[in-house]
Design a protein around this motif. Structure first.
Motif, short mmCIF file in Angstrom:
data_model
loop_
_atom_site.label_atom_id
_atom_site.label_comp_id
_atom_site.label_asym_id
_atom_site.label_seq_id
_atom_site.Cartn_x
_atom_site.Cartn_y
_atom_site.Cartn_z
N PHE A 33 6.94 -1.82 -5.31
CA PHE A 33 6.04 -2.88 -4.89
C PHE A 33 5.23 -3.37 -6.07
N PRO A 34 5.17 -4.63 -6.32
CA PRO A 34 5.49 -5.80 -5.52
C PRO A 34 6.89 -6.39 -5.76
N VAL A 68 10.65 -16.01 -5.41
CA VAL A 68 9.29 -15.83 -4.93
C VAL A 68 9.20 -16.63 -3.64
N PRO A 69 9.25 -15.96 -2.49
CA PRO A 69 9.29 -16.68 -1.21
C PRO A 69 8.06 -17.54 -0.96
N ARG A 74 2.21 -19.56 -1.04
CA ARG A 74 2.33 -20.91 -0.48
C ARG A 74 2.28 -21.99 -1.56
N ARG A 75 1.46 -21.83 -2.57
CA ARG A 75 1.29 -22.87 -3.59
C ARG A 75 2.38 -22.77 -4.65
N ALA A 76 2.97 -23.90 -4.97
CA ALA A 76 4.07 -23.93 -5.95
C ALA A 76 3.62 -23.40 -7.31
N VAL A 77 2.37 -23.66 -7.69
CA VAL A 77 1.89 -23.18 -8.99
C VAL A 77 1.92 -21.66 -9.04
N LEU A 117 7.22 -9.61 -3.54
CA LEU A 117 6.86 -9.26 -2.17
C LEU A 117 5.37 -9.34 -1.84
N LYS A 118 4.51 -9.57 -2.80
CA LYS A 118 3.07 -9.49 -2.56
C LYS A 118 2.48 -10.86 -2.22
N ASN A 119 1.39 -10.85 -1.45
CA ASN A 119 0.73 -12.10 -1.04
C ASN A 119 -0.24 -12.65 -2.08
#
Length: 148
Positions: A33-34, A68-69, A74-77, A117-119
């Protein structure tokens, strides 16, 4: 090692759909992880069977892709930043793996897929530490499979 030896050209990128599908359907997985690493080693016959006219000449001995899912970042950057960090850590630490693949004539190509895998974003030092760990596990697994 010279700068040329650390370059990351097109032959190092895993982009053929048939190879990517084969990797995710038949590959082995390691977690640290990650990062999640899915990998597989293909012989010349296995690589040729994925294409109608045989394996293209542009396919390198060591190929990788980074995912990177969007669900995690969420942000493309942020996705681009993490992709760059993972790719750079791989580029710097892949040398033992390249030497192993070049010394095993029965391996046509070794394919690797790194999934983040990390947020949250992780700093480069942690990514590099995890990358070394995962690549070391792959080296050990390939050695044991082809020597034993």
């Amino acid at each position: 090692m010279s700068a040329m030896g650390l370059s990351f050209g097109k032959s190092c990128r895993l982009h053929h759909k048939s190879m990517v599908d084969n990797l995710f359907s038949h590959g082995k997985t390691f977690y640290d992880f990650p990062l999640r690493l899915t990998w597989t080693a293909l012989s010349q016959e296995e690589a040729d069977s994925l294409f109608r006219a045989g394996c293209p000449a542009g396919v390198g001995a060591l190929q990788m892709l980074v995912t990177v899912p969007k669900k995690k970042r969420r942000r493309a950057v942020d996705r681009v930043l993490m992709r760059r960090r993972i790719r750079e850590a791989y580029r710097i630490n892949r040398i033992p793996l390249e030497e192993l693949v070049c010394s095993c004539p029965e391996i046509r190509t070794l394919q690797l897929a790194f999934i983040y895998l990390k947020n949250e974003n992780v700093d480069y030092a942690e990514i590099e530490r995890k990358m070394r760990s995962l690549l070391g596990r792959v080296v050990a697994a390939v050695r044991s499979a082809h020597e034993g």
